[in-house]
Design a protein around this motif. Structure first.
Motif, PDB file in Angstrom:
ATOM      1  N   ILE A 107       1.144  -1.457  -0.176  1.00 21.40           N
ATOM      2  CA  ILE A 107       0.052  -0.047  -0.065  1.00 21.40           C
ATOM      3  C   ILE A 107       1.055   1.118   0.295  1.00 21.40           C
ATOM      4  CG2 ILE A 107      -2.113  -1.361   1.248  1.00 21.40           C
ATOM      5  CD1 ILE A 107      -1.050   0.235   3.803  1.00 21.40           C
ATOM      6  N   LYS A 108       0.540   2.634  -0.295  1.00 20.61           N
ATOM      7  CA  LYS A 108       0.965   3.895  -0.718  1.00 20.61           C
ATOM      8  C   LYS A 108       0.570   4.245   0.396  1.00 20.61           C
ATOM      9  CE  LYS A 108       2.129   4.116  -5.371  1.00 20.61           C
ATOM     10  NZ  LYS A 108       1.952   4.370  -6.384  1.00 20.61           N
ATOM     11  N   VAL A 109       0.944   5.499   1.541  1.00 20.51           N
ATOM     12  CA  VAL A 109       0.826   5.977   2.494  1.00 20.51           C
ATOM     13  C   VAL A 109       1.134   7.169   2.347  1.00 20.51           C
ATOM     14  CG1 VAL A 109       1.036   3.747   4.342  1.00 20.51           C
ATOM     15  CG2 VAL A 109       2.528   5.178   4.564  1.00 20.51           C
ATOM     16  N   VAL A 110       0.396   8.146   2.991  1.00 22.36           N
ATOM     17  CA  VAL A 110       0.427   9.462   3.385  1.00 22.36           C
ATOM     18  C   VAL A 110       0.757  10.237   4.591  1.00 22.36           C
ATOM     19  CG1 VAL A 110      -0.419  10.424   1.022  1.00 22.36           C
ATOM     20  CG2 VAL A 110      -1.526  10.340   2.697  1.00 22.36           C
ATOM     21  N   THR A 111       1.098  10.859   4.816  1.00 22.60           N
ATOM     22  CA  THR A 111       1.361  11.467   6.174  1.00 22.60           C
ATOM     23  C   THR A 111       0.067  12.628   6.594  1.00 22.60           C
ATOM     24  OG1 THR A 111       3.849  13.249   5.837  1.00 22.60           O
ATOM     25  CG2 THR A 111       3.597  11.280   6.752  1.00 22.60           C
ATOM     26  N   LEU A 112      -0.284  12.429   7.441  1.00 22.34           N
ATOM     27  CA  LEU A 112      -1.443  13.369   7.709  1.00 22.34           C
ATOM     28  C   LEU A 112      -0.516  14.349   9.089  1.00 22.34           C
ATOM     29  CD1 LEU A 112      -4.518  12.126   6.347  1.00 22.34           C
ATOM     30  CD2 LEU A 112      -2.580  13.611   5.356  1.00 22.34           C
ATOM     31  N   ASP A 113      -1.340  15.212   9.888  1.00 22.91           N
ATOM     32  CA  ASP A 113      -1.109  16.181  10.815  1.00 22.91           C
ATOM     33  C   ASP A 113      -2.656  15.748  11.933  1.00 22.91           C
ATOM     34  OD1 ASP A 113      -1.255  18.149  13.007  1.00 22.91           O
ATOM     35  OD2 ASP A 113       0.100  19.634  11.602  1.00 22.91           O
ATOM     36  N   ARG A 114      -2.314  14.963  12.544  1.00 22.71           N
ATOM     37  CA  ARG A 114      -3.226  14.694  13.657  1.00 22.71           C
ATOM     38  C   ARG A 114      -3.797  16.106  14.485  1.00 22.71           C
ATOM     39  NH1 ARG A 114      -7.245  13.188  14.895  1.00 22.71           N
ATOM     40  NH2 ARG A 114      -8.498  11.088  16.277  1.00 22.71           N
ATOM     41  N   GLY A 115      -3.201  16.693  13.972  1.00 18.07           N
ATOM     42  CA  GLY A 115      -3.940  18.395  15.098  1.00 18.07           C
ATOM     43  C   GLY A 115      -3.552  18.713  15.993  1.00 18.07           C
ATOM     44  N   TYR A 116      -2.699  17.844  16.622  1.00 20.01           N
ATOM     45  CA  TYR A 116      -2.482  18.236  18.054  1.00 20.01           C
ATOM     46  C   TYR A 116      -0.926  17.908  18.608  1.00 20.01           C
ATOM     47  CZ  TYR A 116      -3.332  13.262  18.969  1.00 20.01           C
ATOM     48  OH  TYR A 116      -3.749  11.764  18.156  1.00 20.01           O
ATOM     49  N   ASP A 117      -0.276  18.545  19.420  1.00 20.37           N
ATOM     50  CA  ASP A 117       1.300  18.003  19.422  1.00 20.37           C
ATOM     51  C   ASP A 117       1.506  17.096  20.209  1.00 20.37           C
ATOM     52  OD1 ASP A 117       1.282  18.553  22.406  1.00 20.37           O
ATOM     53  OD2 ASP A 117       1.169  21.077  22.194  1.00 20.37           O
ATOM     54  N   SER A 118       2.819  16.160  20.423  1.00 21.39           N
ATOM     55  CA  SER A 118       2.702  15.516  21.007  1.00 21.39           C
ATOM     56  C   SER A 118       2.548  15.299  22.860  1.00 21.39           C
ATOM     57  CB  SER A 118       4.509  14.461  21.383  1.00 21.39           C
ATOM     58  OG  SER A 118       5.052  15.885  21.408  1.00 21.39           O
ATOM     59  N   GLY A 119       2.505  16.270  23.220  1.00 25.42           N
ATOM     60  CA  GLY A 119       1.529  16.370  24.967  1.00 25.42           C
ATOM     61  C   GLY A 119       0.673  16.178  24.682  1.00 25.42           C
ATOM     62  N   ALA A 120      -0.299  16.691  24.279  1.00 25.59           N
ATOM     63  CA  ALA A 120      -1.945  16.396  24.425  1.00 25.59           C
ATOM     64  C   ALA A 120      -2.539  15.163  24.895  1.00 25.59           C
ATOM     65  CB  ALA A 120      -2.786  16.561  22.890  1.00 25.59           C
TER      66      ALA A 120
END
Length: 292
Positions: A136-149
């Motif tokens: 499969i091919k994948v793309v990265t998508l911004d989840r909309g929060y930082d790693s401390g959320a």
């Protein structure tokens, strides 16, 4: 044959040893939920999907433990795991030969109702041959929060497997608009998370890495099982904070889940990855073998 099975679960005391009278078999194609049911009105509930191979439900205990963990995070009543275990066994006996999927659903129930709503369904799984073999091919998508959320805002329920999957489905649609098959979520500060419906495993030489299960990452049952298998083969495994830029440095990568199993990634954004067909076939052969 498209054989489907559904079982409604009634509340039962922990001390009860025979749960036969606490289940009701219902027509999977007929209406079964109230219009006031909060699972459908608000997605207010949790669920699990268990892979079934030739009538054998795979890794039931890890799924039940994760169901209980999700229920705790959502402040739902603790599920009676012995009762759920018995329900899974009944559902598995009603699965056809080949691959199926059992779903466990625990909802808050009807608004202001006396008890949560719980049910189990079983149905044939889809055909994932193309994803398992061709990749499969994948793309990265911004989840909309930082790693401390997740730690800072526990009410976001980032570590729970909830019925609120609208964002996950929207991410898959966006991936397809971009010409990909799936997506990998990343945080706004550049940390890799997981896919909308799968865990990520990266290979660097003979070392296998998955994003550490914190910061809103759901601990993957299939990933756990594969890590045990890889360790038995003499490979090193690790849970780490993975910067987004490290994705391009991976030798190989897979999205893994209970039903699709191990789908090798052939490209992440514009970076091509090696597809080792023989190695991936070995992973999927293990995942299709009976496992408790």
């Amino acid at each position: 044959m498209d054989r489907r099975f559904a079982l409604m679960i009634e509340p039962a005391p922990e001390a009860l040893s025979d749960y036969a009278g606490t289940f009701a078999v219902v027509d999977a194609s007929a209406p079964a939920l109230s219009v006031g049911e909060l699972s459908t009105q608000r997605g207010d509930g949790v669920f699990e999907s268990i892979g079934v191979v030739d009538g054998h439900a795979q890794e039931v205990e890890p799924h039940l433990q994760r169901l209980a963990h999700s229920a705790q995070l959502c402040e739902l009543p603790d599920p009676n795991l012995a009762q759920w275990r018995a329900a899974v066994a009944i559902a598995a006996r009603n699965c056809p030969a080949g691959e199926s999927v059992i779903k466990l659903i625990l909802s808050r129930g009807v608004e202001k109702g006396p008890a949560p709503t719980a049910w189990v369904t079983a149905a044939p799984a889809g055909d994932f041959t193309a994803a398992r073999t061709g990749g499969i091919k994948v793309v990265t998508l911004d989840r909309g929060y930082d790693s401390g959320a997740a730690e800072r805002s526990p009410w976001l329920l980032l570590g729970a497997k909830t019925l609120s999957y609208a964002v996950n489905m929207a991410a898959l649609r966006e991936a397809r608009r971009r010409g990909a098959d799936d997506a990998i979520f990343v945080t706004t500060d550049g940390v890799v998370l997981e896919a909308p419906t799968a865990s990520l495993i990266l290979r660097f030489g003979d070392r296998f890495v998955t994003p550490a299960p914190h910061g809103g990452i759901l601990q993957g049952t299939t990933q756990l099982s594969l890590f045990s298998h890889l360790e038995e083969q003499g490979f090193e495994t690790a849970y780490e904070t993975v910067p987004t830029e490290d994705l391009a440095a991976a030798d190989q990568a897979w999205l893994v889940s209970s039903v699709r199993l191990a789908a090798p990634i052939t490209a992440i954004d514009d970076t091509r990855l090696t597809l080792d067909s023989a190695f991936t076939a070995g992973l999927n052969a293990y995942l299709l073998s009976p496992r408790d």
